[in-house]
Design a protein around this motif. Sequence first.
Motif, PDB file in Angstrom:
ATOM      1  N   ILE A   1      73.153   1.284  -2.053  1.00 45.64           N
ATOM      2  CA  ILE A   1      72.203   0.709  -2.716  1.00 45.64           C
ATOM      3  C   ILE A   1      72.136  -0.578  -2.305  1.00 45.64           C
ATOM      4  O   ILE A   1      72.861  -1.380  -2.027  1.00 45.64           O
ATOM      5  CB  ILE A   1      72.520   0.636  -4.164  1.00 45.64           C
ATOM      6  CG1 ILE A   1      72.822   1.846  -4.983  1.00 45.64           C
ATOM      7  CG2 ILE A   1      71.603  -0.228  -5.210  1.00 45.64           C
ATOM      8  CD1 ILE A   1      73.475   1.902  -6.136  1.00 45.64           C
TER       9      ILE A   1
ATOM     10  N   LYS B   1      79.965   5.192  -7.830  1.00 45.01           N
ATOM     11  CA  LYS B   1      78.986   4.161  -8.324  1.00 45.01           C
ATOM     12  C   LYS B   1      78.849   4.313  -9.849  1.00 45.01           C
ATOM     13  O   LYS B   1      78.694   3.471 -10.474  1.00 45.01           O
ATOM     14  CB  LYS B   1      77.541   4.814  -7.843  1.00 45.01           C
ATOM     15  CG  LYS B   1      77.169   4.481  -6.353  1.00 45.01           C
ATOM     16  CD  LYS B   1      75.563   4.998  -6.179  1.00 45.01           C
ATOM     17  CE  LYS B   1      75.424   5.201  -4.820  1.00 45.01           C
ATOM     18  NZ  LYS B   1      74.106   5.813  -4.843  1.00 45.01           N
TER      19      LYS B   1
ATOM     20  N   LEU C   1      69.281  -2.319 -12.209  1.00 47.37           N
ATOM     21  CA  LEU C   1      68.857  -1.159 -11.807  1.00 47.37           C
ATOM     22  C   LEU C   1      67.908  -0.234 -12.764  1.00 47.37           C
ATOM     23  O   LEU C   1      67.900   0.721 -13.097  1.00 47.37           O
ATOM     24  CB  LEU C   1      70.298  -0.156 -11.865  1.00 47.37           C
ATOM     25  CG  LEU C   1      71.418  -0.541 -11.042  1.00 47.37           C
ATOM     26  CD1 LEU C   1      72.731  -0.018 -11.413  1.00 47.37           C
ATOM     27  CD2 LEU C   1      70.925  -0.266  -9.614  1.00 47.37           C
TER      28      LEU C   1
ATOM     29  N   ALA D   1      70.391   3.595  -9.833  1.00 42.95           N
ATOM     30  CA  ALA D   1      71.325   3.791  -8.778  1.00 42.95           C
ATOM     31  C   ALA D   1      71.602   5.144  -8.508  1.00 42.95           C
ATOM     32  O   ALA D   1      71.840   5.531  -7.340  1.00 42.95           O
ATOM     33  CB  ALA D   1      72.930   3.590  -9.532  1.00 42.95           C
TER      34      ALA D   1
END
Length: 512
Positions: free
Chosen positions: A403, A294, A251, A396
Amino acid sequence: RLLIIDFGSQVTQLIARRLRELNVYCEIHPYQNVTTDFVRKMAPKAVIFSGGPDSVTREGSPRVPQEIFDIGVPILGICYGQQVMMHQLGGKVESGHGTAEFGRAFVTPKGQLDILDGWFTDGDEQVWMSHGDHVSEIAPGFQVYGTSPNAPFAITADTSRHFYAVQFHPEVHHTPKGAKLYENFVKLAGFSGDWTMGAYREQMIATIREQVGDKQVICGLSGGVDSSVAAILIHEAIGDQLTCVFVDHGLLRKNEADEVVGMFRDNYNIRLIHADESDLFLGELEGQSDPETKRKIIGKLFIDVFQKHADTIDGAEFLAQGTLYPDVIESVSFSGGPSVTIKSHHNVGGLPEKMGLKLVEPLRELFKDEVRALGRELGLPQSFIGRHPFPGPGLAIRCPGEITREKLDILREADAIYIDQIRKHGLYDDIWQAFVAILPVRTVGVMGDGRTYDYACALRAVTSVDGMTADYYPFSHEFLGETATRIINEVKGINRCTYDITSKPPGTIEWE
Ligand code: XMP
């Protein structure tokens, strides 16, 4: 070194700041920790008592160990510190009676005093007061050197013992000659003002060597300034006894992993584990669209991965962290201290206890700008030192909703162009943080003669001091137009670009 005893004033940090500006090394310790033993061991060359919210007239209120007055070093008491000094040396302090003072006041001189050299050149001097109690009788040996309408003992001193007590706050901006008072004080205490980043570097290297001995240290690198400076400093001290773990969660921004890994391996020759775990992270994140879910997934995996790699290092006894002074003060503050940046997510929080590791925190005494100065001292390039903050969960939280690898790739390209534009226009250092968010909607467009149905993105750029509040950056329309055109033309998958003009509050800086 100079000892500052913290009684919980909102501005104790500023005392340290003023002293560092004078190249004097100081340490702040909460009054609870300052025992006779502590003082003997530390052997400070001078002591400052800070202000504080309590009242010395209250039974059980904070005190200093009486022996501190016998070690023969200059002492400066400020506000509550002044009252503690008076009280413990035989003076009197009273509450109330309408003599509270908050804000601007003017002090009238009463004779010459060494720490006031350079004061009172134009008669009365402006100072900043903030007190409820007041001294009603000064301690034996003390004389009055300055008065204000509500504080007959605004400045008192026992010059034979070099004890100074002031009712106001010399460390704040609104006491214009305050810095001069500190300068005079440290000079008479014998400080030569040779505390520099170079000296700090040498001193920390010696301290780290002593603390660590021949044991192994592990350090989680995030690519941010704090952990990088900590790692480089520790590496200077103990070389290959340090292993860094760089957790790549997939990420990160375009080329970020290569840049960080390259810099630490090639430029600094630091042992580095590049834990490429993008499959693991992106796999677990699949189908998740709730922001908190997340964050939790990422935080937990981060710790798991870090621990897995740390376990491979035989005999690791220490965990290195780039904790800064404001974080330390935050954790010992008992007065609701000044507003400081609170990281919403410490990447390896809870790890030291879990793994039974001891902490090495070489930046615990520094402010952010001092860490940058130390970074420069250690040879880190300016482009690295001045980087905008980047959140632990990375892209993210710039990808609202679900995602996917496709979305992340599009986002990386758009973000790289946006930052390139900002750098090209010379705006990077005026902006606190800038990034692109990819939106979970597709919109219709027309490019060439064809129809497009692609993602929309939002550009974000804010000014801020600490990330707690923020305002959007006022780009020119030309800049926004040029940047949107570049992104839409150069990034396949984006056909619409918006600029986010929400401040914080009511918005937050990140989109999630
Ligand atoms: P917000 O979005 O809360 O962000 O206005 C304020 C600052 O904090 C960063 N941020 C984070 N940093 N983990 C981090 O390490 C997080 O979960 C997180 N959320 C926000 C954000 O980038 C900004 O600098």
